[in-house]
Design an enzyme around this catalytic site. Structure first.
Site, PDB file in Angstrom:
ATOM      1  N   ASP A   1      -4.481  -1.708  -3.857  1.00 24.56           N
ATOM      2  CA  ASP A   1      -5.772  -2.389  -3.836  1.00 24.56           C
ATOM      3  C   ASP A   1      -6.765  -1.561  -4.634  1.00 24.56           C
ATOM      4  O   ASP A   1      -6.801  -0.334  -4.496  1.00 24.56           O
ATOM      5  CB  ASP A   1      -6.285  -2.516  -2.402  1.00 24.56           C
ATOM      6  CG  ASP A   1      -5.251  -3.131  -1.476  1.00 24.56           C
ATOM      7  OD1 ASP A   1      -5.172  -4.360  -1.430  1.00 24.56           O
ATOM      8  OD2 ASP A   1      -4.512  -2.371  -0.813  1.00 24.56           O
TER       9      ASP A   1
ATOM     10  N   GLU B   1       2.466  -2.302  -4.017  1.00 26.20           N
ATOM     11  CA  GLU B   1       1.281  -3.152  -3.888  1.00 26.20           C
ATOM     12  C   GLU B   1       0.128  -2.226  -3.606  1.00 26.20           C
ATOM     13  O   GLU B   1       0.195  -1.399  -2.698  1.00 26.20           O
ATOM     14  CB  GLU B   1       1.445  -4.170  -2.766  1.00 26.20           C
ATOM     15  CG  GLU B   1       0.319  -5.201  -2.677  1.00 26.20           C
ATOM     16  CD  GLU B   1      -0.880  -4.758  -1.847  1.00 26.20           C
ATOM     17  OE1 GLU B   1      -1.936  -5.413  -1.924  1.00 26.20           O
ATOM     18  OE2 GLU B   1      -0.775  -3.748  -1.128  1.00 26.20           O
TER      19      GLU B   1
ATOM     20  N   ASP C   1       5.420  -2.953   4.821  1.00 27.62           N
ATOM     21  CA  ASP C   1       4.956  -1.585   5.095  1.00 27.62           C
ATOM     22  C   ASP C   1       6.126  -0.618   5.251  1.00 27.62           C
ATOM     23  O   ASP C   1       5.924   0.590   5.271  1.00 27.62           O
ATOM     24  CB  ASP C   1       4.141  -1.554   6.400  1.00 27.62           C
ATOM     25  CG  ASP C   1       2.874  -2.385   6.334  1.00 27.62           C
ATOM     26  OD1 ASP C   1       2.337  -2.573   5.220  1.00 27.62           O
ATOM     27  OD2 ASP C   1       2.417  -2.860   7.401  1.00 27.62           O
TER      28      ASP C   1
ATOM     29  N   ARG D   1       0.844  -1.204   0.000  1.00 26.31           N
ATOM     30  CA  ARG D   1       0.000   0.000   0.000  1.00 26.31           C
ATOM     31  C   ARG D   1       0.878   1.252   0.000  1.00 26.31           C
ATOM     32  O   ARG D   1       0.520   2.284   0.578  1.00 26.31           O
ATOM     33  CB  ARG D   1      -0.973   0.012   1.181  1.00 26.31           C
ATOM     34  CG  ARG D   1      -1.810  -1.266   1.299  1.00 26.31           C
ATOM     35  CD  ARG D   1      -2.756  -1.249   2.495  1.00 26.31           C
ATOM     36  NE  ARG D   1      -3.137  -2.604   2.851  1.00 26.31           N
ATOM     37  CZ  ARG D   1      -3.778  -2.941   3.961  1.00 26.31           C
ATOM     38  NH1 ARG D   1      -4.116  -2.005   4.838  1.00 26.31           N
ATOM     39  NH2 ARG D   1      -4.080  -4.204   4.214  1.00 26.31           N
TER      40      ARG D   1
ATOM     41  N   GLU E   1      -3.986  -5.618  -6.366  1.00 30.78           N
ATOM     42  CA  GLU E   1      -4.892  -6.584  -5.740  1.00 30.78           C
ATOM     43  C   GLU E   1      -6.328  -6.211  -6.070  1.00 30.78           C
ATOM     44  O   GLU E   1      -6.783  -5.098  -5.768  1.00 30.78           O
ATOM     45  CB  GLU E   1      -4.712  -6.633  -4.226  1.00 30.78           C
ATOM     46  CG  GLU E   1      -5.652  -7.660  -3.598  1.00 30.78           C
ATOM     47  CD  GLU E   1      -5.553  -7.764  -2.086  1.00 30.78           C
ATOM     48  OE1 GLU E   1      -6.512  -8.315  -1.476  1.00 30.78           O
ATOM     49  OE2 GLU E   1      -4.543  -7.316  -1.506  1.00 30.78           O
TER      50      GLU E   1
ATOM     51  N   LYS F   1      -9.866  -6.222  -5.171  1.00 27.60           N
ATOM     52  CA  LYS F   1     -10.603  -6.381  -3.914  1.00 27.60           C
ATOM     53  C   LYS F   1     -12.061  -6.748  -4.219  1.00 27.60           C
ATOM     54  O   LYS F   1     -12.983  -5.959  -4.009  1.00 27.60           O
ATOM     55  CB  LYS F   1     -10.525  -5.094  -3.092  1.00 27.60           C
ATOM     56  CG  LYS F   1      -9.132  -4.746  -2.607  1.00 27.60           C
ATOM     57  CD  LYS F   1      -8.627  -5.715  -1.561  1.00 27.60           C
ATOM     58  CE  LYS F   1      -9.431  -5.591  -0.281  1.00 27.60           C
ATOM     59  NZ  LYS F   1      -8.866  -6.475   0.776  1.00 27.60           N
TER      60      LYS F   1
ATOM     61  N   HIS G   1      -8.084   0.055   0.187  1.00 29.72           N
ATOM     62  CA  HIS G   1      -8.065  -1.337   0.650  1.00 29.72           C
ATOM     63  C   HIS G   1      -9.418  -1.802   1.163  1.00 29.72           C
ATOM     64  O   HIS G   1      -9.946  -2.826   0.733  1.00 29.72           O
ATOM     65  CB  HIS G   1      -7.017  -1.517   1.750  1.00 29.72           C
ATOM     66  CG  HIS G   1      -6.983  -2.906   2.312  1.00 29.72           C
ATOM     67  ND1 HIS G   1      -7.758  -3.285   3.404  1.00 29.72           N
ATOM     68  CD2 HIS G   1      -6.301  -4.008   1.932  1.00 29.72           C
ATOM     69  CE1 HIS G   1      -7.544  -4.554   3.658  1.00 29.72           C
ATOM     70  NE2 HIS G   1      -6.659  -5.028   2.787  1.00 29.72           N
TER      71      HIS G   1
END
Length: 242
Positions: free
Chosen positions: A36, A34, A229, A8, A109, A111, A49
């Site tokens: 979402d 990365e 992170d 993120r 990703e 979601k 996310h």
């Protein structure tokens, strides 16, 4: 070399899934991001996310129930607002525009485990193709039916199933759904699983690795990549092994 993906963005120190966080990841020397994605009520691809706005913004309710204009009105700097001021939820278009100016990889990703978001795969893939980013994008999801759909409509793209619990010979399962990588929880990724998968030609990228001892172990054994992170910490650790 073990690649470092900023989970993120640099979400340990900056507002997650925001341009501020992505820019910091690039500055820190991460190899990739990365992110979402979900769809707004009017069908725009937004980077966030949670299915709800409540945790990371000053908005409330579901992302799917807000228009892009409404989503853009919320402040997404929580919990780092005092340090970085106001920032918006970005769209995938905004991120892609920025990616054209650098060489970062990007794991998207999908979601769509709670809400299926019909047509999201086609929208995301269409955007990837229009920006000619096929070589730099990985699609992942906990919804493996969605990944199979992606493989069918875009076989040129790399896909990777996300999973949290132990799978028996996960590289065999991943091959069966057309994936080129596995993205296990670090708790489901002991060294022997990582090594076996890599020997079978499967990339392994565990999430979310914030413990520096575990980062160092993954780098030492030659794990393909990991999500963290704190990409700056990971990059500094990796320099010891060059």
């Amino acid at each position: 070399m073990t690649l470092i993906f900023a989970h993120r963005g640099s979400s340990g120190t900056h507002p997650e899934n925001t341009m501020i966080s992505f820019q910091e990841a690039k500055r820190a020397g991460a190899d990739g991001l990365e992110i979402d994605v979900q769809l707004s009520r009017d069908g725009e691809i937004v980077i966030i996310h949670d299915e709800k706005l409540d945790r990371t913004t000053n908005g409330t309710g579901y992302v799917k129930d807000s228009t892009l204009q409404e989503i853009k009105s919320y402040n997404a700097s929580h919990p780092f607002g005092k340090h970085y001021g106001r920032t918006e939820i970005p769209t995938l278009i905004e991120l892609f525009d920025w990616l054209l100016g650098n060489d970062l990889l990007c794991n998207i990703e999908l979601k769509n485990g709670v809400f299926p978001y019909p047509g999201m795969e086609e929208k995301v893939i269409g955007l990837i193709r229009s920006y000619r980013l096929e070589e730099r994008i990985i699609l992942s999801s906990f919804n493996h039916y969605s990944l199979v759909h992606c493989v069918r409509i875009a076989p040129e793209l790399e896909t990777a199933p996300l999973y949290r619990d132990g799978l028996y010979m996960p590289w065999v399962y991943a091959q069966s759904i057309g994936a080129k990588a596995i993205h296990p929880s670090i708790k489901a990724a002991p060294d022997y699983i990582i090594n076996s998968a890599i020997r079978a030609g499967m990339k392994v990228r565990p999430f979310t690795v914030n413990n520096e001892n575990r980062m160092e172990e993954l780098i030492r054994i030659g794990c393909s990549a990991f999500f963290t992170d704190f990409p700056e910490n990971a990059v500094k650790l990796r320099q010891k092994y060059k």
